[in-house]
Each structure stands twice: as C-alpha cells, then as structure tokens.
Design a protein around this motif. Structure first.
Motif, PDB file in Angstrom:
ATOM      1  N   TYR A  38      77.145  22.555  29.656  1.00 62.78           N
ATOM      2  CA  TYR A  38      76.616  23.027  28.376  1.00 62.78           C
ATOM      3  C   TYR A  38      76.493  24.555  28.372  1.00 62.78           C
ATOM      4  O   TYR A  38      76.924  25.224  27.426  1.00 62.78           O
ATOM      5  N   LEU A  41      80.002  26.301  28.295  1.00 63.91           N
ATOM      6  CA  LEU A  41      80.646  26.275  26.977  1.00 63.91           C
ATOM      7  C   LEU A  41      80.039  27.329  26.049  1.00 63.91           C
ATOM      8  O   LEU A  41      80.757  28.029  25.333  1.00 63.91           O
ATOM      9  N   ILE A  42      78.734  27.449  26.077  1.00 67.38           N
ATOM     10  CA  ILE A  42      78.060  28.431  25.219  1.00 67.38           C
ATOM     11  C   ILE A  42      78.429  29.856  25.641  1.00 67.38           C
ATOM     12  O   ILE A  42      78.697  30.723  24.795  1.00 67.38           O
ATOM     13  N   PHE A  44      81.162  30.817  27.150  1.00 65.93           N
ATOM     14  CA  PHE A  44      82.563  31.042  26.790  1.00 65.93           C
ATOM     15  C   PHE A  44      82.704  31.401  25.313  1.00 65.93           C
ATOM     16  O   PHE A  44      83.353  32.393  24.956  1.00 65.93           O
ATOM     17  N   VAL A  45      82.096  30.609  24.445  1.00 65.93           N
ATOM     18  CA  VAL A  45      82.182  30.860  22.996  1.00 65.93           C
ATOM     19  C   VAL A  45      81.550  32.207  22.661  1.00 65.93           C
ATOM     20  O   VAL A  45      82.106  33.001  21.882  1.00 65.93           O
ATOM     21  N   PHE A  46      80.395  32.480  23.252  1.00 63.04           N
ATOM     22  CA  PHE A  46      79.701  33.733  22.989  1.00 63.04           C
ATOM     23  C   PHE A  46      80.528  34.934  23.440  1.00 63.04           C
ATOM     24  O   PHE A  46      80.606  35.952  22.752  1.00 63.04           O
ATOM     25  N   VAL A  48      83.841  35.138  23.762  1.00 62.68           N
ATOM     26  CA  VAL A  48      85.000  35.314  22.884  1.00 62.68           C
ATOM     27  C   VAL A  48      84.588  36.006  21.590  1.00 62.68           C
ATOM     28  O   VAL A  48      85.229  36.972  21.151  1.00 62.68           O
ATOM     29  N   LEU A  49      83.515  35.526  20.981  1.00 61.56           N
ATOM     30  CA  LEU A  49      83.053  36.113  19.716  1.00 61.56           C
ATOM     31  C   LEU A  49      82.610  37.565  19.908  1.00 61.56           C
ATOM     32  O   LEU A  49      82.910  38.432  19.077  1.00 61.56           O
ATOM     33  N   VAL A 122      71.621  24.953  21.619  1.00 51.71           N
ATOM     34  CA  VAL A 122      72.165  26.304  21.461  1.00 51.71           C
ATOM     35  C   VAL A 122      71.040  27.274  21.119  1.00 51.71           C
ATOM     36  O   VAL A 122      71.026  28.425  21.568  1.00 51.71           O
ATOM     37  N   PHE A 230      83.163  30.961  33.539  1.00 55.23           N
ATOM     38  CA  PHE A 230      82.174  30.677  32.503  1.00 55.23           C
ATOM     39  C   PHE A 230      81.302  29.481  32.878  1.00 55.23           C
ATOM     40  O   PHE A 230      80.167  29.371  32.415  1.00 55.23           O
TER      41      PHE A 230
END
Length: 260
Positions: A38, A41-42, A44-46, A48-49, A122, A230
């Motif tokens: 969990y 994943l957070i 990684f997304v953070f 990238v953004l 999240v 990540f």
C-alpha cells in the motif's frame, strides 16, 4: 509534549537506554510487511505526479531548451556551477523538503496504525498537512535541511565530496527521531531536533548500524528496473517507527485512563 514522552526523555537524559539491534530490526521488518504494498503504491503515484509538476513548473519558468541544457551531465558537475547557483539549489531543495515533510510523517503514522491493526488510507499519508503538525514539521525540516544543504554545497564546491557525504549522514543520523517526536510526542520543532540529538548521542553506533542496514535493504529495490525502490522505501519509515517505539514507546490505555 505529552507526559509519557516527557518522563521518558528525562529518564534517557539521566540514565540512557538499552537498544538491541536485532529486536529493532525484526520489529521494523514485521511492521514493514504490513505496509509495503500500500505504501509503495502511494509513493510511486505521488512521485510521478510530483515529478510532472516540477518539470512543468521549470519549463513554464525557464523554457524547455534551457531546462534540457541545464540537465546535461557536463553542466551538472560542481566545478561548472557557480556558488550562487549551488546555494539557490540548496535553498530550493530545503524548501521542497519542508513542503513534503508531512508525507514521511504520514508513512510513519501508517506504520503505527499497521502495528495496531488499525485501518489506514491515502488520507493517512496527508494527515499532517494540518495544524499544529504542519508548522512544526516545516520549521524543523527547514532548519535541518538548510543547514545540511549549505554545508554540503560548500564542501562539494570545494571538491571534497567524501566530507559532504559524512556531513549528510551525520545530520540524518542525529535527526532520525525528529519527525516521530513531533507527531507522537507533540514536541515543538526546535525541541524535537534537540531531543533527537540527545537520544541518538546515547547510542550512536547501534542507531548508525540500523540506518546503514535499513538503507541497504531499501536500495535493494533498485533491482528490477528500479521500480522496486518504491516498495522497499517504506521499510526505512517502519525502521524509524520501530526505533521510536523501542526507545520512547507510547502511552498505554491504562495510562490514558488514569489521566482522565
């Protein structure tokens, strides 16, 4: 500062504390297994953004050609960058660290929730972007990051990278408990920094060993197209949590009821 934390800090200041390397590492690893997927994943997304946002801002301000030219390897050598530019980069790096400081605090809180089998979402990652935590995290991170960045920049400009690395590691080591002391112990920024230095100074070699092994374990994530980093990165925050839990601990329900 809550009473449990205050009492424990006073006790540590007088008598020190015992810390078992194996117990802390196992504690961190067992906790990490609960948040690895969990949290990874957070992150990684953070990442990238945030990367897209950062490049977008730089291109909007300086233009794409200037950004691409600056990022050429030969232009990133310390000897090819003016001291003014290096100091600006150091300041920008410190500011960015300050603005993002509630994010690692959220990861440490996630580790806390995981150990107690409490749900985390999240929103847990961004829980500390609010008063009074954000101000204290911002100030503490600013003081530490700015000091470390300026010293490291000057040393690197003098072309002594090894010494710069030593300074960075030393600052990171002595402030590893800064964030947990703020979010769990309710300390103010300067108090958290001073207390973290005090605590680490009692057992610096054991804590250094834990951080080195934890960092190596995290870097294992670079295997497999680097994406794995990540998912191994949450381990270092589980380690910070485990260190704080073993040294300071948390208020029990009985203690909380006694206060009421």
């Amino acid at each position: 500062m809550n009473k449990t934390t205050q009492y424990r800090i006073e006790e540590i200041n007088k008598n020190g504390y015992a810390l078992d390397f194996g117990d802390v590492f196992n504690h961190a690893f067992e906790n990490y297994k609960k948040i690895a997927l969990y949290g990874g994943l957070i992150i990684f997304v953070f990442f990238v953004l945030l990367s897209l946002l950062a490049f977008g801002i730089l291109i909007a301000i300086f233009g794409a050609p200037a950004v691409v030219d600056f990022l050429k390897p030969e232009n990133l050598q310390p000897e090819n960058i003016s001291i003014t530019t290096l100091l600006i980069i150091a300041g920008a790096s410190a500011l960015t660290s300050c603005l993002l400081s509630p994010f690692p605090a959220g990861l440490i809180k996630m580790a806390y929730c995981a150990e107690r089998d409490e749900e985390f979402h999240v929103s847990t990652m961004f829980e500390f972007y609010k008063a009074p935590y954000f101000k204290e995290l911002f100030v503490a991170t600013f003081l530490v990051s700015l000091t470390s960045s300026i010293i490291s920049t000057i040393i690197n400009y003098a072309e002594i990278p090894a010494l710069g690395f030593v300074v960075t590691v030393t600052v990171s080591l002595f402030t590893i408990l800064m964030i947990p002391l703020i979010i769990f112990g309710k300390l103010k920024a300067v108090e958290a920094i001073q207390t973290s230095i005090l605590i680490v100074s009692k057992q610096p070699l054991v804590l250094l060993g834990l951080i080195i092994i934890g960092s190596i374990a995290t870097l294992v994530g670079f295997i497999g197209c680097c994406i794995g980093i990540f998912f191994t990165l949450p381990f270092i925050y589980s380690l910070y949590y485990a260190i704080y839990s073993e040294i300071i601990g948390f208020e029990t329900e009985d203690e909380s009821e006694d206060k009421n």
